[in-house]
Design a protein around this motif. Structure first.
Motif, PDB file in Angstrom:
ATOM      1  N   UNK A 205       0.827  -1.210   0.000  1.00  0.00           N
ATOM      2  CA  UNK A 205       0.000   0.000   0.000  1.00  0.00           C
ATOM      3  C   UNK A 205       0.857   1.254   0.000  1.00  0.00           C
ATOM      4  N   UNK A 206       1.795   1.340   0.956  1.00  0.00           N
ATOM      5  CA  UNK A 206       2.617   2.548   1.040  1.00  0.00           C
ATOM      6  C   UNK A 206       3.464   2.710  -0.216  1.00  0.00           C
ATOM      7  N   UNK A 207       3.940   1.605  -0.764  1.00  0.00           N
ATOM      8  CA  UNK A 207       4.775   1.704  -1.964  1.00  0.00           C
ATOM      9  C   UNK A 207       3.960   2.244  -3.141  1.00  0.00           C
ATOM     10  N   UNK A 208       2.743   1.716  -3.310  1.00  0.00           N
ATOM     11  CA  UNK A 208       1.920   2.151  -4.435  1.00  0.00           C
ATOM     12  C   UNK A 208       1.492   3.610  -4.287  1.00  0.00           C
ATOM     13  N   UNK A 209       1.168   4.044  -3.061  1.00  0.00           N
ATOM     14  CA  UNK A 209       0.770   5.435  -2.854  1.00  0.00           C
ATOM     15  C   UNK A 209       1.914   6.374  -3.205  1.00  0.00           C
ATOM     16  N   UNK A 210       3.087   6.096  -2.644  1.00  0.00           N
ATOM     17  CA  UNK A 210       4.239   6.967  -2.899  1.00  0.00           C
ATOM     18  C   UNK A 210       4.648   6.897  -4.363  1.00  0.00           C
ATOM     19  N   UNK A 211       4.619   5.705  -4.932  1.00  0.00           N
ATOM     20  CA  UNK A 211       4.978   5.548  -6.345  1.00  0.00           C
ATOM     21  C   UNK A 211       4.048   6.369  -7.230  1.00  0.00           C
ATOM     22  N   UNK A 212       2.751   6.359  -6.911  1.00  0.00           N
ATOM     23  CA  UNK A 212       1.803   7.133  -7.712  1.00  0.00           C
ATOM     24  C   UNK A 212       2.128   8.612  -7.722  1.00  0.00           C
ATOM     25  N   UNK A 213       2.458   9.175  -6.560  1.00  0.00           N
ATOM     26  CA  UNK A 213       2.795  10.599  -6.495  1.00  0.00           C
ATOM     27  C   UNK A 213       4.125  10.884  -7.170  1.00  0.00           C
ATOM     28  N   UNK A 214       5.089   9.999  -7.013  1.00  0.00           N
ATOM     29  CA  UNK A 214       6.408  10.224  -7.628  1.00  0.00           C
ATOM     30  C   UNK A 214       6.282  10.216  -9.146  1.00  0.00           C
ATOM     31  N   UNK A 215       5.555   9.236  -9.686  1.00  0.00           N
ATOM     32  CA  UNK A 215       5.383   9.174 -11.136  1.00  0.00           C
ATOM     33  C   UNK A 215       4.547  10.342 -11.644  1.00  0.00           C
ATOM     34  N   UNK A 216       3.553  10.751 -10.866  1.00  0.00           N
ATOM     35  CA  UNK A 216       2.729  11.886 -11.281  1.00  0.00           C
ATOM     36  C   UNK A 216       3.551  13.164 -11.348  1.00  0.00           C
ATOM     37  N   UNK A 217       4.399  13.370 -10.348  1.00  0.00           N
ATOM     38  CA  UNK A 217       5.224  14.585 -10.337  1.00  0.00           C
ATOM     39  C   UNK A 217       6.345  14.516 -11.355  1.00  0.00           C
ATOM     40  N   UNK A 218       6.804  13.290 -11.663  1.00  0.00           N
ATOM     41  CA  UNK A 218       7.884  13.146 -12.649  1.00  0.00           C
ATOM     42  C   UNK A 218       7.376  13.429 -14.058  1.00  0.00           C
ATOM     43  N   UNK A 219       6.085  13.229 -14.276  1.00  0.00           N
ATOM     44  CA  UNK A 219       5.506  13.554 -15.575  1.00  0.00           C
ATOM     45  C   UNK A 219       5.796  12.546 -16.652  1.00  0.00           C
ATOM     46  N   UNK A 220       6.280  11.352 -16.294  1.00  0.00           N
ATOM     47  CA  UNK A 220       6.509  10.318 -17.305  1.00  0.00           C
ATOM     48  C   UNK A 220       6.217   8.951 -16.691  1.00  0.00           C
ATOM     49  N   UNK A 221       6.219   7.972 -17.516  1.00  0.00           N
ATOM     50  CA  UNK A 221       5.909   6.610 -17.067  1.00  0.00           C
ATOM     51  C   UNK A 221       7.177   5.757 -16.994  1.00  0.00           C
ATOM     52  N   UNK A 222       8.262   6.384 -16.632  1.00  0.00           N
ATOM     53  CA  UNK A 222       9.531   5.672 -16.524  1.00  0.00           C
ATOM     54  C   UNK A 222       9.418   4.603 -15.444  1.00  0.00           C
ATOM     55  N   UNK A 223       9.795   3.399 -15.811  1.00  0.00           N
ATOM     56  CA  UNK A 223       9.663   2.285 -14.866  1.00  0.00           C
ATOM     57  C   UNK A 223      10.802   2.222 -13.856  1.00  0.00           C
ATOM     58  N   UNK A 224      11.721   3.173 -13.917  1.00  0.00           N
ATOM     59  CA  UNK A 224      12.855   3.105 -12.991  1.00  0.00           C
ATOM     60  C   UNK A 224      12.409   3.290 -11.545  1.00  0.00           C
TER      61      UNK A 224
END
Length: 934
Positions: free
Chosen positions: A254-273
């Motif tokens: 849960x915590x990983x997916x929540x943080x990952x969602x915000x990080x990817x949203x702010x990064x502006x791309x779908x980079x899988x790194x």
């Protein structure tokens, strides 16, 4: 081997049993070995190389004796067993006879069977064979039908699994397995049995998936089915172990997916790194703008997991009670004991899991908090973060009774570091405000209260977890409702309320000093024709106690009766404070918000709050009260407590060095970092003009704002005392007793400076010096210096009235000003009397007349009673008439007079009723009084 005759001879010979036994024991063990043992060969091999006949004969006789002993022993044993042998022989004979009879019976039976065989026909046997085959085929048909049903079970099992009817599917699968075991002798059934086992394992896998869904969204019906299914499998304990593993995994995912969602949203791309990063590293990529929403969503998601666990425990408690009730009615003791054991295991596992899950939650949130430097946030954002964490700790405490040590220590360290930097900045800002403050009155309403400010809303409202501390309604329920009870059916305590600006409006400022236009208008009514009442009183009079405007029932006589020294008659009786004071109060409110949210840092916050007050007090003293000549008067205007407080503030908080010393030690540099430079009064503030009574308006605003600030600290003391750790409460008590309570004491030194300049005391001394005191007759007219002094007081009164038009002068302030002026005037009078070279009894009477005239006129100007230092003057005048002995005692008792005043008193009395010898004695007494002071 012995012959029969030899045997009999042995039996007839007398024997010694003991000797015979010794002979038998002396036989070598090898003679008792297997029958293949060659005794002759063994004895021959034992012969020595050189034979001796006599030895051989002796050895031969020994062997014969041994043989004879053994033979005799054997013969005795044979004879002993002879009766048993005979009896056994008889039994064998009888058995042989029985066997012969049985052979006869068997022969007859075979003969009769042969006759029966020949009597049956082939047709009868055929009927019997067909009937037997028919019965076998009927059984086979039943088996085939059962097998067909078993073959079609897969379809029904799949349907039940799609319907999530796990108990029914397991029940059906178990019944099929039981049926399959009955027909396991069929090859097709053995394959079906293996398939059913695979299906059962598949059901268990789907059941485990269904169990994992409980962790995020608990559903009673769903969980009931899952538990019934595991109970059918007999794996309730295994299910509980799996459930805890799923909860742990759910927290991590849960915590990983929540943080990952915000990080990817702010990064502006779908980079899988980002998906490949560890959670700890992922938290460092959260941007400041998304930090708070991400934290709120993180806590919301974790709340859902904890709520599911809470509802899981509720389900088990409820069903345990039902199972206990049903078990008490049953009679299966073995099943009941097993159920009780499972129930106890589950209960302990769930209770242990509370702490474990909360520890996992704390660690995840702590890792998130450490991923970003919180010092970059503004104060309101930081407070919001603390509020979220505080609510999370409240959830943890209600969840498992834990004090959230991990989370608390993490946020405490960051809060203290943040707050130190924040406080340092605020102190620098406070210095800037103080140095630019012109000490103008900040117009607030008469009913102003600090509770009306945004920063203190939390003190009036009980903090609800769904909104920030300043936005929650007071709970009217007498019973405390936990967050889990409140949000069990829906909602989330971490929902962010976006718009609360409408609720946070402040209305504390007054536009023109009046509460309303109607009040201002009514203040002018009924007072336009009375010439005896000063115009400013007509215009500015309000009720001193309530601060309300006058009403028509207030008469002119009421106004006339008001004393001239009451300068509280301004527009409204509103608090006296400045914009800087208001800023300090707001800061205190913000500090208390942080302290209220995070109580473990209460001591640090209160310590910083005390520094705000210390610096404000020190600034007021530095700007308006510092005067080295005050203490030289001997009046003790600054109490020892106040001086101690000011010295403590200067040593602990004020940086007196202009620039840093490059050779200073690191410790000294750190200490200086905690200090603030001493503030300087703005050049716009003029304190040297007599027209403004030497900045009296500014002094009143500054001093009374400090007193008002002290009053607010007094008001907040119970709240601070409630959150202060017990071991630190002495600090709080010391702060209030030694610092806050001394604020009002600054009035004396500050207003003393005004009083010392407002009246021309030097001119009065010059006028007194021109008076002739050695008159021969009692005068009926007072001297002109009294009128001059009274004119000074009238002028002082007018100036006070002028100042009161700008700033309301509270009654305590006017009293202190008048007290200082009167005290200084009286001491000036004594000083003038002490300058007299010659004085007669009539001159002393004239002094009394002058002073009484001064008092009579002065009492019309002020309502201060008694007149300060009245006795100081009267006692000095009357001392002129004392005899030698009385004067010596009087000198020793009245040390409030200066050496000059006492010496002059003795010198003036010389020749009248004191001789030179007495004079020397009295001067010596005066010198003794002065010696300890040197």
């Amino acid at each position: 081997m012995l012959t029969l005759e030899e045997f009999r001879e042995l039996r007839e010979q007398p024997s010694d049993p003991q000797a015979e036994q010794e002979l038998i024991n002396s036989i070598e063990q090898v003679y008792f070995s297997a029958d293949s043992f060659d005794i002759v060969k063994y004895e021959l091999e034992k012969l020595p190389p050189v034979l001796n006949l006599q030895d051989l004969e002796e050895y031969r006789d020994k062997l014969k004796q041994q043989q004879a002993a053994v033979s005799k022993k054997v013969a005795d044993l044979i004879l002993e067993k002879q009766p048993a042998y005979v009896k056994e022989l008889e039994r064998v004979t009888s058995l042989q006879t029985g066997l012969q009879l049985a052979a006869v019976i068997c022969t007859n039976g075979r003969r009769h069977l042969n006759i029966a065989k020949e009597g049956f026909t082939q047709a009868s046997l055929g009927l019997l064979a067909n009937q037997r085959k028919r019965q076998l085929l009927i059984g086979l048909l039943k088996s085939l039908r059962t097998i067909k049903t078993l073959q079609r079970t897969d379809v029904r099992l799949s349907e039940m699994l799609e319907e999530e009817d796990y108990p029914g599917a397991i029940q059906l699968c178990l019944e099929c397995q039981k049926a399959a075991s009955t027909f396991k002798h069929y090859s097709c059934i053995s394959e079906l049995n293996s398939k059913l086992q695979d299906t059962l394992e598949q059901i268990e896998e789907q059941l485990d998936v269904a169990l994992s869904k409980i962790c995020k969204n608990f559903d009673i019906n769903h969980y009931t089915k899952v538990q019934q299914a595991y109970r059918l499998l007999g794996k309730t304990q295994t299910a509980m172990d799996q459930l805890h593993m799923h909860f742990t995994q759910a927290i991590h995912n849960t915590v990983f997916q929540v943080v990952l969602g915000y990080v990817e949203l702010c990064a502006g791309n779908t980079d899988t790194k980002f998906q490949k990063l560890q959670y700890k590293d992922l938290c460092t990529h959260v941007t400041p703008d998304s930090y708070i929403p991400c934290l709120a969503d993180l806590c919301k998601a974790l709340w859902e997991v904890m709520l599911s666990y809470y509802r899981t425990m509720e389900w088990h408690e409820k069903h345990d009670n039902e199972d206990t009730a049903s078990a008490s009615e049953g009679s299966n003791m073995i099943g009941t004991e097993e159920t009780n054991f499972d129930r106890g295991y589950i209960k302990k596992k769930l209770e242990h899991g509370l702490t474990r899950i909360w520890q996992d939650v704390q660690l995840k949130v702590k890792t998130y908090l450490l991923g970003t430097d919180l010092s970059i946030f503004k104060y309101d954002d930081f407070i919001f973060v603390l509020d979220i964490i505080s609510r999370l700790m409240q959830v943890g405490e209600e969840f498992c009774g834990s004090k959230s040590e991990v989370l608390q220590e993490s946020i405490r360290k960051q809060s203290v570091n943040y707050f130190k930097n924040y406080h340092r900045t605020r102190l620098d800002e406070l210095r800037m405000f103080l140095e630019n403050e012109t000490w103008e009155l900040c117009p607030v309403k008469s009913n102003f209260s600090i509770l009306q400010l945004h920063e203190f809303k939390f003190m009036e409202q009980s903090r609800s977890p769904s909104v920030s501390p300043s936005k929650q309604p007071v709970s009217t329920s007498s019973k405390a409702v936990t967050l889990f009870e409140q949000y069990c059916s829906g909602g989330n305590p971490f929902e962010i309320q976006a718009n609360h600006k409408d609720e946070e409006t402040e209305d504390v400022l007054a536009s023109n000093g009046y509460e309303s236009d109607e009040q201002e208008k009514s203040a002018y009514q009924e007072y336009d024709s009375d010439s005896d009442v000063p115009e400013e009183l007509k215009r500015d009079y309000v009720d001193e106690q309530t601060g309300d405007a006058p009403v028509k029932s207030v008469s002119r006589e009421t106004l006339k009766s008001r004393k001239k020294s009451d300068y509280s008659l301004n527009k409204v009786n509103a608090p006296i404070l400045t914009n800087t004071t208001l800023n300090v109060i707001r800061l205190v409110g913000k500090y208390m918000q942080m302290m209220n949210i995070l109580k473990p840092i209460a001591f640090d916050v209160i310590h910083f709050m005390s520094q705000l007050f210390d610096y404000y007090l020190y600034a007021i003293y530095t700007f308006f009260g510092r005067n080295d000549s005050l203490e030289s008067t001997g009046l003790g205007l600054s109490s020892s407590r106040l001086r101690t407080t000011l010295n403590r503030i200067q040593e602990s908080l004020i940086d007196l060095e202009v620039s840093a010393d490059p050779t200073a030690t690191l410790t000294a540099a750190e200490e200086r970092k905690e200090k603030v430079p001493s503030p300087h009064l703005s050049h716009l503030v003029v304190l040297t003009s007599g027209d403004t009574l030497y900045g009296l308006a500014e002094r009143v605003v500054a001093t009374e704002s400090l007193v008002f600030l002290a009053e607010q600290f007094e008001f907040l003391q119970p709240h601070l005392d409630a959150v202060m750790p017990a071991v630190k409460k002495p600090f709080l008590q010391q702060f209030y007793s030694q610092t806050v309570s001394t604020a009002s004491e600054l009035r004396k030194p500050i207003y003393w400076i005004v009083a010392g300049k407002a009246i021309d005391y030097e001119q009065m001394l010059l006028l007194m010096a021109n008076v002739k005191w050695d008159v021969k007759e009692i005068m009926s007219q007072h001297n002109i210096y009294v009128d001059a002094l009274l004119k000074e007081f009238e002028q002082f009164n007018r100036r006070l009235n002028e100042v009161s038009k700008r700033v309301r002068i509270p009654l305590p302030v006017s009293n202190i000003l008048w007290e200082h002026c009167i005290r200084l005037a009286n001491r000036t009078i004594v000083e003038g009397y002490a300058n007299v070279k010659k004085c007669s009894n009539e001159g002393r009477a004239l002094m009394q007349l002058d002073f009484q005239q001064f008092l009579m006129k002065l009492e019309k100007l002020t309502d201060i009673r008694p007149i300060p230092d009245k006795e100081f003057v009267e006692t000095y005048i009357k001392a002129y008439y004392l005899t030698e002995n009385d004067m010596e005692r009087w000198i020793k008792e009245h040390r409030e007079y200066s050496m000059k005043q006492l010496t002059n008193l003795v010198n003036v009395c010389l020749g009248s009723h004191i001789n030179k010898k007495a004079r020397q004695k009295l001067l010596a007494a005066i010198d003794d009084i002065d010696r300890p002071k040197r």
